[in-house]
Enzyme design. Structure first.
Site, short mmCIF file in Angstrom:
data_model
loop_
_atom_site.label_atom_id
_atom_site.label_comp_id
_atom_site.label_asym_id
_atom_site.label_seq_id
_atom_site.Cartn_x
_atom_site.Cartn_y
_atom_site.Cartn_z
N ARG A 153 6.91 36.15 -55.64
CA ARG A 153 8.01 37.67 -55.21
C ARG A 153 8.87 35.66 -55.49
O ARG A 153 10.58 35.77 -56.59
CB ARG A 153 8.56 37.59 -53.39
CG ARG A 153 9.88 37.77 -53.75
CD ARG A 153 9.86 38.76 -52.42
NE ARG A 153 11.06 39.20 -52.07
CZ ARG A 153 12.78 38.37 -51.58
NH1 ARG A 153 11.61 38.06 -50.49
NH2 ARG A 153 13.72 39.03 -51.21
N HIS A 182 12.09 35.83 -58.86
CA HIS A 182 12.98 34.98 -58.49
C HIS A 182 13.46 34.26 -59.25
O HIS A 182 14.94 34.25 -59.87
CB HIS A 182 13.87 35.04 -56.98
CG HIS A 182 13.76 36.30 -56.44
ND1 HIS A 182 14.32 36.67 -55.38
CD2 HIS A 182 12.88 37.48 -56.21
CE1 HIS A 182 14.17 37.99 -54.54
NE2 HIS A 182 13.17 38.02 -55.32
N ASP A 183 12.88 33.17 -59.33
CA ASP A 183 13.62 32.43 -60.30
C ASP A 183 14.12 32.42 -61.79
O ASP A 183 14.19 32.22 -62.33
CB ASP A 183 11.85 31.04 -60.58
CG ASP A 183 12.62 29.86 -61.07
OD1 ASP A 183 13.90 29.16 -61.37
OD2 ASP A 183 11.57 29.25 -61.50
N ASP A 187 12.87 28.47 -64.95
CA ASP A 187 13.24 26.88 -64.66
C ASP A 187 13.39 26.04 -63.96
O ASP A 187 13.92 24.49 -63.03
CB ASP A 187 14.96 27.00 -65.77
CG ASP A 187 16.08 27.17 -64.35
OD1 ASP A 187 15.77 27.76 -63.45
OD2 ASP A 187 16.63 27.20 -64.32
N ASN A 242 18.24 36.00 -51.47
CA ASN A 242 16.20 34.87 -51.40
C ASN A 242 16.61 34.27 -50.48
O ASN A 242 15.61 33.28 -49.85
CB ASN A 242 16.90 33.10 -52.66
CG ASN A 242 16.57 34.12 -54.11
OD1 ASN A 242 15.91 34.62 -54.22
ND2 ASN A 242 17.30 33.23 -54.94
N PRO A 257 17.82 42.07 -59.45
CA PRO A 257 17.79 43.81 -58.90
C PRO A 257 17.95 43.92 -57.30
O PRO A 257 16.53 43.41 -57.03
CB PRO A 257 16.54 44.16 -59.67
CG PRO A 257 16.66 42.65 -61.05
CD PRO A 257 16.86 41.64 -60.10
N HIS A 295 4.80 45.22 -55.40
CA HIS A 295 5.17 45.72 -54.52
C HIS A 295 3.56 46.22 -53.53
O HIS A 295 3.60 46.29 -52.72
CB HIS A 295 5.93 46.41 -54.27
CG HIS A 295 7.71 45.71 -54.21
ND1 HIS A 295 8.81 46.60 -54.53
CD2 HIS A 295 8.07 45.04 -54.82
CE1 HIS A 295 10.10 45.84 -54.72
NE2 HIS A 295 9.25 45.56 -54.86
N THR A 296 2.39 45.98 -54.57
CA THR A 296 1.09 46.53 -53.75
C THR A 296 0.45 45.35 -52.46
O THR A 296 -0.07 46.08 -51.75
CB THR A 296 0.10 46.56 -54.87
OG1 THR A 296 -1.55 46.80 -54.22
CG2 THR A 296 -0.05 44.74 -55.19
N ASP A 326 2.77 48.03 -48.94
CA ASP A 326 2.02 48.82 -49.20
C ASP A 326 0.71 49.30 -48.35
O ASP A 326 -0.23 48.47 -47.90
CB ASP A 326 1.43 48.38 -49.77
CG ASP A 326 -0.38 49.41 -50.41
OD1 ASP A 326 -0.36 50.53 -50.34
OD2 ASP A 326 -0.88 48.62 -51.95
N SER A 329 -3.58 48.48 -47.20
CA SER A 329 -3.65 47.59 -48.23
C SER A 329 -2.88 46.29 -48.36
O SER A 329 -2.28 45.76 -50.39
CB SER A 329 -4.95 48.08 -49.84
OG SER A 329 -3.60 48.43 -50.05
#
Length: 313
Positions: free
Chosen positions: A51, A55-56, A63, A83, A151, A181-182, A232, A235
């Site tokens: 994640r 997000h970077d 960067d 964040n 997003p 998102h698993t 999830d 799992s």
């Protein structure tokens, strides 16, 4: 053939899978060895590190700007609302320290984050991909840019497609990368709007399976800001294709998950993976991660090689 074509695309962006062949030949071994020390003790860090890389890249490109600390005169990305739940900075710092001992002043924090995310995913059953390197570190990190460019979990399919396409990613990349998102968990506050008073009449989101909504209400009370739910269920520590089975049954945790059923192309991919138990997901994910890792990269003389990932030189 796939590896060759992806390598060619990456090199067009100034990156190369052999970038550190002579300047830091033991880089990937050092990264993997250090990451393993953390993932073995705390497997859920894999989702957090993946994640962080995402997000970077979505703010100013890949960067390393998400790693920078705020200063008295500037609030950095890591202190932006989206964040605040990021974690794993200590892992990146530990890898950077190990690499600096081996090759001082050579490897960027942006490259380290990309390698760390790949190795963390691989260590919990995910695919391996060659990470093209040669990124340099940015020197600017602005909180509001994260708020604008990342997003949100309540995004609809139109805004999701616009966001990804604006960064050079395809609609397929959108649905494939959503499969991250698993693994991982989420605070109730990121989706509780789907459970209580969704349209203002005390109802739940009609796009959320009603039985799943009842189960979630049992874990998340109104205004719950702290409780944690698996993204999830069953799992969440294993990287697999089960996410798509959940989404196909209207059991995706976020509105952005259920939104994948609102577009014919993304829905077709969801259904395919659900029916085939993720037959092509691993290969697709590796390809999309390589594409994502090339967003807005700094190369050549741009940026710098940070000595510490949290501060500019």
């Amino acid at each position: 053939m796939l590896a060759s074509s992806l390598s060619t695309i990456a090199e067009a962006h100034g990156l190369s899978s052999k970038f550190y062949r002579y300047t830091c030949p033991g880089l990937e071994y050092t990264v993997a060895k250090t990451v393993a020390l953390y993932i073995q003790k705390q497997p859920t860090l894999a989702a957090a590190l993946l994640r962080m890389h995402f997000h970077d890249c979505f703010v100013r490109g890949c960067d390393g700007s998400v790693l920078l600390n705020s200063t008295p005169n500037n609030q950095a990305e890591k202190d932006s609302i989206p964040n605040l739940t990021l974690r794993g900075y200590n892992v990146v710092d530990a890898v950077k320290a190990a690499v600096e001992k081996q090759c001082p002043g050579v490897v960027s924090c942006a490259d380290i984050l990309a390698l760390v995310a790949r190795d963390a995913v691989r260590m919990i059953g995910g695919p391996f991909w060659n990470v093209p390197t040669g990124r340099r570190d940015g020197t600017v990190s602005i909180s509001r840019e994260a708020l604008i460019n990342l997003p949100p979990p309540f995004a609809n399919i139109s805004s999701l497609k616009t966001s990804f396409l604006s960064l050079g990613l395809s609609v397929k990349d959108l649905v494939v990368l959503s499969g991250a998102h698993t693994i991982g968990v989420s605070k109730c506050s990121s989706f509780s709007n789907r459970l209580y008073n969704f349209t203002g009449i005390g109802d739940a989101d009609p796009k959320l399976d009603k039985y799943y909504a009842v189960a979630l209400k049992g874990k998340c009370k109104p205004n719950d800001q702290k409780s944690i739910v698996e993204m999830d269920p069953g799992s969440f520590k294993t990287f697999d294709g089960s996410y798509y089975t959940l989404v196909s049954k209207r059991r995706g945790l976020f509105q952005s998950d259920s939104a994948l059923l609102d577009d014919p192309d993304t829905k077709a991919y969801v259904v395919l993976q659900a029916q085939t138990r993720g037959a092509t997901f691993a290969v697709d994910f590796a390809e999309s991660m390589i594409s994502m890792g090339q967003i807005g990269v700094l190369t050549g003389n741009d940026g710098e090689i940070r000595r510490q990932c949290s501060v500019v030189n």
